[in-house]
Enzyme design. Sequence first.
Site, PDB file in Angstrom:
ATOM      1  N   ASN A  12       0.839  -1.198   0.000  1.00 36.67           N
ATOM      2  CA  ASN A  12       0.000   0.000   0.000  1.00 36.67           C
ATOM      3  C   ASN A  12       0.872   1.246   0.000  1.00 36.67           C
ATOM      4  O   ASN A  12       1.990   1.221   0.494  1.00 36.67           O
ATOM      5  CB  ASN A  12      -0.855   0.052   1.272  1.00 36.67           C
ATOM      6  N   ALA A  38      -5.718 -10.318   3.126  1.00 31.78           N
ATOM      7  CA  ALA A  38      -4.888 -11.405   3.634  1.00 31.78           C
ATOM      8  C   ALA A  38      -4.463 -11.141   5.071  1.00 31.78           C
ATOM      9  O   ALA A  38      -4.426 -10.002   5.529  1.00 31.78           O
ATOM     10  CB  ALA A  38      -3.640 -11.552   2.761  1.00 31.78           C
ATOM     11  N   LYS A  94      -5.848   3.313  -4.707  1.00 29.31           N
ATOM     12  CA  LYS A  94      -5.863   2.551  -3.457  1.00 29.31           C
ATOM     13  C   LYS A  94      -5.205   3.347  -2.330  1.00 29.31           C
ATOM     14  O   LYS A  94      -5.675   3.323  -1.184  1.00 29.31           O
ATOM     15  CB  LYS A  94      -5.166   1.196  -3.615  1.00 29.31           C
ATOM     16  N   ASN A  98      -6.629   4.334   1.493  1.00 30.73           N
ATOM     17  CA  ASN A  98      -5.866   4.246   2.746  1.00 30.73           C
ATOM     18  C   ASN A  98      -5.694   5.627   3.383  1.00 30.73           C
ATOM     19  O   ASN A  98      -5.787   5.766   4.606  1.00 30.73           O
ATOM     20  CB  ASN A  98      -4.491   3.622   2.488  1.00 30.73           C
ATOM     21  N   ASN A 102      -7.463   5.058   6.826  1.00 32.12           N
ATOM     22  CA  ASN A 102      -6.577   4.391   7.787  1.00 32.12           C
ATOM     23  C   ASN A 102      -6.116   5.326   8.891  1.00 32.12           C
ATOM     24  O   ASN A 102      -6.253   5.027  10.081  1.00 32.12           O
ATOM     25  CB  ASN A 102      -5.362   3.800   7.056  1.00 32.12           C
ATOM     26  N   SER A 165      -6.067  -1.229   8.882  1.00 29.85           N
ATOM     27  CA  SER A 165      -4.814  -1.817   9.384  1.00 29.85           C
ATOM     28  C   SER A 165      -4.033  -0.834  10.252  1.00 29.85           C
ATOM     29  O   SER A 165      -3.353  -1.241  11.197  1.00 29.85           O
ATOM     30  CB  SER A 165      -3.959  -2.301   8.219  1.00 29.85           C
ATOM     31  N   GLU A 178       2.712   3.123   8.699  1.00 29.20           N
ATOM     32  CA  GLU A 178       3.268   3.445   7.373  1.00 29.20           C
ATOM     33  C   GLU A 178       2.794   4.822   6.897  1.00 29.20           C
ATOM     34  O   GLU A 178       2.761   5.094   5.696  1.00 29.20           O
ATOM     35  CB  GLU A 178       2.902   2.339   6.368  1.00 29.20           C
TER      36      GLU A 178
END
Lengths: 217, 217
Positions: A12, A38, A94, A98, A102, A165, A178
């Site tokens: 990402n 995943a 994408k 995020n 996120n 995440s 991140e």
Amino acid sequence: MEKETKVLCLLNGLGHEDVIRQYIPEHNILMGVTVWTAGLAGPGRAHLQGVGALNLQSMDPSNQEAGHQVADLLNKANLNATYDENVVPNIWRKACVNGTMNSTCALLDCTIGELFASEDGLKMVKEIIHEFVIVGQAEGVALNEDEITTYVMDTSVKAAHHYPSMHQDLVQNHRLTEIDFINGAVNTKGEKLGIDTPYCRLITQLVHAKEAILKIN
Amino acid sequence: MEKETKVLCLLNGLGHEDVIRQYIPEHNILMGVTVWTAGLAGPGRAHLQGVGALNLQSMDPSNQEAGHQVADLLNKANLNATYDENVVPNIWRKACVNGTMNSTCALLDCTIGELFASEDGLKMVKEIIHEFVIVGQAEGVALNEDEITTYVMDTSVKAAHHYPSMHQDLVQNHRLTEIDFINGAVNTKGEKLGIDTPYCRLITQLVHAKEAILKIN
């Protein structure tokens, strides 16, 4: 690694290619994006959920053959891979998902649905999307703000009950985030281009401040 | 209230005078600022801590007499009141302390000392101060950015172990905050003046989103 070993980056975020380029010649780098969901079931045991997909492209346009070979290899494992002639806008799209969900859900300690149910949450999301789009466009990436907004809104509905995440990292497990490769990357790119991105900058500072307060190194 | 009843506003923040003016004639309004630290020991029982001070001024410059009378009255109760010929910069200076610490410590769930110990926390503080100063100056208030920065830094050292009142409201007690009269007021004033204040705007949106997530009405 051998002289012709290929490196495929499906992480990402934005800006990884600048780091990889310091170690790997450009003609060996493949960039991509995946919407496979995943998790790790244990050391070396990745667990995929539902049905996903994977797009990739060679960074060096004269080297498409290697990209096609890697896509074929991944498809032998049923990973639904496509060689994408124009993967960069998909990577940005994408990253924009995020970048809107996120960091904000991590800061507000909420699910994606809770964020998007708030009127002020939506206002933030729209300003963040705008910053991603103007910086991406200035880098020459074909991004359509309306199309990305629709994609983000659709994703928020599908993932309404999820904690992103970064929430898992920062809030639940006190791990470094991140953020520098998501909102932070847009701000860094913006600074180089002379484009002010205060929402991405403040969000990055807030997440880093929280990391420091939690004494995460 | 009688025709000549005076109203003294010592609330934190900015923009209260616009609300009060809708109900009270301007010549009856006194604006002020206090650094008394107080809590409620029970209904009608205010508890003052340490030694504080209080500055006030009549909104209508032709009506200073009432302001002096109110200051004298407060001094009979040992409240250390001063009639201040120029109270507005002092109100902004205190608002700037609240605008840099209260909302950010509430969002990051930390003490003032923890915020200011973080490099990114300091970067945020400086950008917020800058927005307060440019909007205040555009409104004609004499504000010096270096002087205010020093005042904010000094306050952060003295109050290092405190959770600001907005942390008590939002995080500890799930009460609505006064964000619209602190960072939100700067953004609203900025919009009217054509000055963009994205840090104050995003902070206001984050606090309102958190109120909505916590279902505070």
